[in-house]
Write a protein that holds these residues in place. Sequence first.
Motif, PDB file in Angstrom:
ATOM      1  N   ARG A 161      12.350  76.134 -77.656  1.00 18.02           N
ATOM      2  CA  ARG A 161      12.369  76.513 -79.082  1.00 18.02           C
ATOM      3  C   ARG A 161      11.513  77.745 -79.336  1.00 18.02           C
ATOM      4  NH1 ARG A 161       9.353  77.384 -82.864  1.00 18.02           N
ATOM      5  NH2 ARG A 161       7.618  76.798 -81.503  1.00 18.02           N
ATOM      6  N   ARG A 162      12.047  78.684 -80.050  1.00 12.79           N
ATOM      7  CA  ARG A 162      11.283  79.864 -80.466  1.00 12.79           C
ATOM      8  C   ARG A 162      11.604  80.137 -81.924  1.00 12.79           C
ATOM      9  NH1 ARG A 162       9.011  79.122 -76.442  1.00 12.79           N
ATOM     10  NH2 ARG A 162       7.627  78.557 -78.122  1.00 12.79           N
ATOM     11  N   SER A 163      10.727  80.847 -82.609  1.00 11.12           N
ATOM     12  CA  SER A 163      11.035  81.273 -83.980  1.00 11.12           C
ATOM     13  C   SER A 163      12.031  82.419 -83.911  1.00 11.12           C
ATOM     14  CB  SER A 163       9.764  81.729 -84.694  1.00 11.12           C
ATOM     15  OG  SER A 163       8.939  80.615 -84.936  1.00 11.12           O
TER      16      SER A 163
ATOM     17  N   ARG B 154      14.372  85.224 -85.698  1.00 15.26           N
ATOM     18  CA  ARG B 154      14.428  86.023 -86.939  1.00 15.26           C
ATOM     19  C   ARG B 154      15.572  87.029 -86.921  1.00 15.26           C
ATOM     20  NH1 ARG B 154       9.165  85.545 -85.187  1.00 15.26           N
ATOM     21  NH2 ARG B 154       7.793  84.287 -86.506  1.00 15.26           N
TER      22      ARG B 154
ATOM     23  N   TRP C  76      15.142  89.570 -93.320  1.00 17.45           N
ATOM     24  CA  TRP C  76      15.997  88.975 -92.280  1.00 17.45           C
ATOM     25  C   TRP C  76      16.495  87.581 -92.655  1.00 17.45           C
ATOM     26  CZ3 TRP C  76      14.104  84.452 -90.377  1.00 17.45           C
ATOM     27  CH2 TRP C  76      12.724  84.233 -90.505  1.00 17.45           C
TER      28      TRP C  76
ATOM     29  N   CYS D 285      13.588  79.240 -87.977  1.00 17.09           N
ATOM     30  CA  CYS D 285      12.205  79.701 -88.133  1.00 17.09           C
ATOM     31  C   CYS D 285      11.568  78.955 -89.296  1.00 17.09           C
ATOM     32  CB  CYS D 285      12.170  81.214 -88.386  1.00 17.09           C
ATOM     33  SG  CYS D 285      10.504  81.918 -88.381  1.00 17.09           S
ATOM     34  N   TRP D 286      10.305  78.660 -89.181  1.00 15.88           N
ATOM     35  CA  TRP D 286       9.522  78.009 -90.227  1.00 15.88           C
ATOM     36  C   TRP D 286       9.011  79.127 -91.136  1.00 15.88           C
ATOM     37  CZ3 TRP D 286       5.827  73.497 -88.720  1.00 15.88           C
ATOM     38  CH2 TRP D 286       5.025  73.121 -89.800  1.00 15.88           C
ATOM     39  N   VAL D 287       9.577  79.277 -92.310  1.00 10.71           N
ATOM     40  CA  VAL D 287       9.137  80.331 -93.237  1.00 10.71           C
ATOM     41  C   VAL D 287       8.366  79.671 -94.370  1.00 10.71           C
ATOM     42  CG1 VAL D 287       9.859  82.185 -94.791  1.00 10.71           C
ATOM     43  CG2 VAL D 287      11.072  81.828 -92.629  1.00 10.71           C
ATOM     44  N   GLU D 288       7.068  79.792 -94.293  1.00 12.46           N
ATOM     45  CA  GLU D 288       6.205  79.192 -95.323  1.00 12.46           C
ATOM     46  C   GLU D 288       5.283  80.256 -95.906  1.00 12.46           C
ATOM     47  OE1 GLU D 288       4.228  75.607 -94.209  1.00 12.46           O
ATOM     48  OE2 GLU D 288       2.947  75.599 -95.971  1.00 12.46           O
ATOM     49  N   GLY D 289       4.592  80.966 -94.981  1.00  7.71           N
ATOM     50  CA  GLY D 289       3.678  82.010 -95.454  1.00  7.71           C
ATOM     51  C   GLY D 289       4.382  83.040 -96.321  1.00  7.71           C
ATOM     52  N   ASP D 290       5.546  83.480 -95.869  1.00  9.35           N
ATOM     53  CA  ASP D 290       6.276  84.513 -96.613  1.00  9.35           C
ATOM     54  C   ASP D 290       6.942  83.960 -97.863  1.00  9.35           C
ATOM     55  OD1 ASP D 290       5.656  86.561 -94.809  1.00  9.35           O
ATOM     56  OD2 ASP D 290       7.257  85.934 -93.458  1.00  9.35           O
TER      57      ASP D 290
ATOM     58  N   PRO E  56       6.873  84.802 -77.570  1.00  6.81           N
ATOM     59  CA  PRO E  56       5.460  84.880 -77.973  1.00  6.81           C
ATOM     60  C   PRO E  56       4.569  84.264 -76.900  1.00  6.81           C
ATOM     61  CG  PRO E  56       6.549  83.082 -79.111  1.00  6.81           C
ATOM     62  CD  PRO E  56       7.616  83.793 -78.323  1.00  6.81           C
TER      63      PRO E  56
ATOM     64  N   LYS F  42       1.856  81.996 -75.346  1.00  8.46           N
ATOM     65  CA  LYS F  42       1.326  80.658 -75.639  1.00  8.46           C
ATOM     66  C   LYS F  42       0.056  80.454 -74.827  1.00  8.46           C
ATOM     67  CE  LYS F  42       4.591  79.366 -78.426  1.00  8.46           C
ATOM     68  NZ  LYS F  42       4.345  78.973 -79.818  1.00  8.46           N
TER      69      LYS F  42
HETATM   70  C1  LIG Z   1       2.789  76.876 -91.148  1.00  7.46           C
HETATM   71  C2  LIG Z   1       3.656  77.967 -90.579  1.00  7.46           C
HETATM   72  C3  LIG Z   1       4.060  79.006 -91.395  1.00  7.46           C
HETATM   73  C4  LIG Z   1       4.885  80.017 -90.893  1.00  7.46           C
HETATM   74  N1  LIG Z   1       5.330  80.984 -91.750  1.00  7.46           N
HETATM   75  C5  LIG Z   1       6.108  81.974 -91.249  1.00  7.46           C
HETATM   76  C6  LIG Z   1       6.608  82.967 -92.130  1.00  7.46           C
HETATM   77  O1  LIG Z   1       6.350  82.954 -93.320  1.00  7.46           O
HETATM   78  N2  LIG Z   1       7.386  83.942 -91.604  1.00  7.46           N
HETATM   79  C7  LIG Z   1       7.725  83.965 -90.268  1.00  7.46           C
HETATM   80  O2  LIG Z   1       8.444  84.866 -89.853  1.00  7.46           O
HETATM   81  N3  LIG Z   1       7.277  83.021 -89.414  1.00  7.46           N
HETATM   82  C8  LIG Z   1       6.486  82.021 -89.863  1.00  7.46           C
HETATM   83  N4  LIG Z   1       6.052  81.030 -89.027  1.00  7.46           N
HETATM   84  C9  LIG Z   1       6.456  81.049 -87.603  1.00  7.46           C
HETATM   85  C10 LIG Z   1       5.311  81.513 -86.695  1.00  7.46           C
HETATM   86  O3  LIG Z   1       5.104  82.899 -86.871  1.00  7.46           O
HETATM   87  C11 LIG Z   1       5.659  81.161 -85.230  1.00  7.46           C
HETATM   88  O4  LIG Z   1       5.765  79.776 -85.095  1.00  7.46           O
HETATM   89  C12 LIG Z   1       4.611  81.697 -84.268  1.00  7.46           C
HETATM   90  O5  LIG Z   1       4.593  83.104 -84.251  1.00  7.46           O
HETATM   91  C13 LIG Z   1       4.836  81.196 -82.828  1.00  7.46           C
HETATM   92  O6  LIG Z   1       6.129  81.541 -82.369  1.00  7.46           O
HETATM   93  P1  LIG Z   1       7.166  80.419 -81.901  1.00  7.46           P
HETATM   94  O7  LIG Z   1       7.515  79.585 -83.095  1.00  7.46           O
HETATM   95  O8  LIG Z   1       8.358  81.177 -81.380  1.00  7.46           O
HETATM   96  O9  LIG Z   1       6.530  79.580 -80.842  1.00  7.46           O
HETATM   97  C14 LIG Z   1       5.272  80.003 -89.514  1.00  7.46           C
HETATM   98  C15 LIG Z   1       4.868  78.934 -88.702  1.00  7.46           C
HETATM   99  C16 LIG Z   1       4.093  77.919 -89.230  1.00  7.46           C
HETATM  100  C17 LIG Z   1       3.718  76.747 -88.345  1.00  7.46           C
END
Ligand SMILES: Cc1cc2nc3c(=O)[nH]c(=O)nc-3n(C[C@H](O)[C@H](O)[C@H](O)COP(=O)(O)O)c2cc1C
Length: 161
Positions: free
Chosen positions: A10-12, A14, A65, A107-112, A147, A149
């Motif tokens: 699994r990877r994020s 985008r 994206w 992808c987990w988009v929370e911060g944005d 990324p 780890k």
């Molecule tokens: C709580 C949380 C918030 C995140 N918010 C964002 C986001 O807003 N935008 C984004 O592109 N990725 C976001 N991510 C994804 C992380 O950037 C990503 O998990 C991290 O860079 C590690 O990469 P991987 O998921 O491929 O292992 C978020 C991940 C977590 C756990």
Amino acid sequence: MEALEAIRTRRSIRRFKPGDIPREHLETIVDAGRLAASGNNVQPWDFIVVTERATIAEFKVTEAWVAQASAVIAVVIDPATRWWVEDGAAAIENMLLAAAALGYGACWVEGDLLPYEDMVKSLLGVPAAKRLMALIPVGVPAVIPKPKKRPLQDVLHWERY
Ligand SMILES: Cc1cc2nc3c(=O)[nH]c(=O)nc-3n(C[C@H](O)[C@H](O)[C@H](O)COP(=O)(O)O)c2cc1C
């Protein structure tokens, strides 16, 4: 795909290829969120699956994206419950893994999302008392990042820190 392989691969994602995701795959992904662990088994979540292109296009305010995803799952949580942050996080990770197991990127988009939470809540008709914890864009991966780890030996402690 086997569970440990999904966890390892699994990877994020985008960047997505265009195309629709079958409804049953989206249901399988949400079902994985539904089955997550939650404090006292309260299950304080709801999931909105968005597939209409016009609505997905509105999510570009969070990150450009995101508008390229085939579907976006919005994770709605009841913040009046005791462990809503942990519960929501468990459900989100389950869905990311389920998407990976089915061959999709997510992808987990929370911060944005945070600065636009009210706008997206209103777009999706989310009740005022609920929080929109994350958006999960899903699609066929076009680019798979790698990324760094932290190595296992850096984070694994036996018996004491
Ligand atoms: C709580 C949380 C918030 C995140 N918010 C964002 C986001 O807003 N935008 C984004 O592109 N990725 C976001 N991510 C994804 C992380 O950037 C990503 O998990 C991290 O860079 C590690 O990469 P991987 O998921 O491929 O292992 C978020 C991940 C977590 C756990």
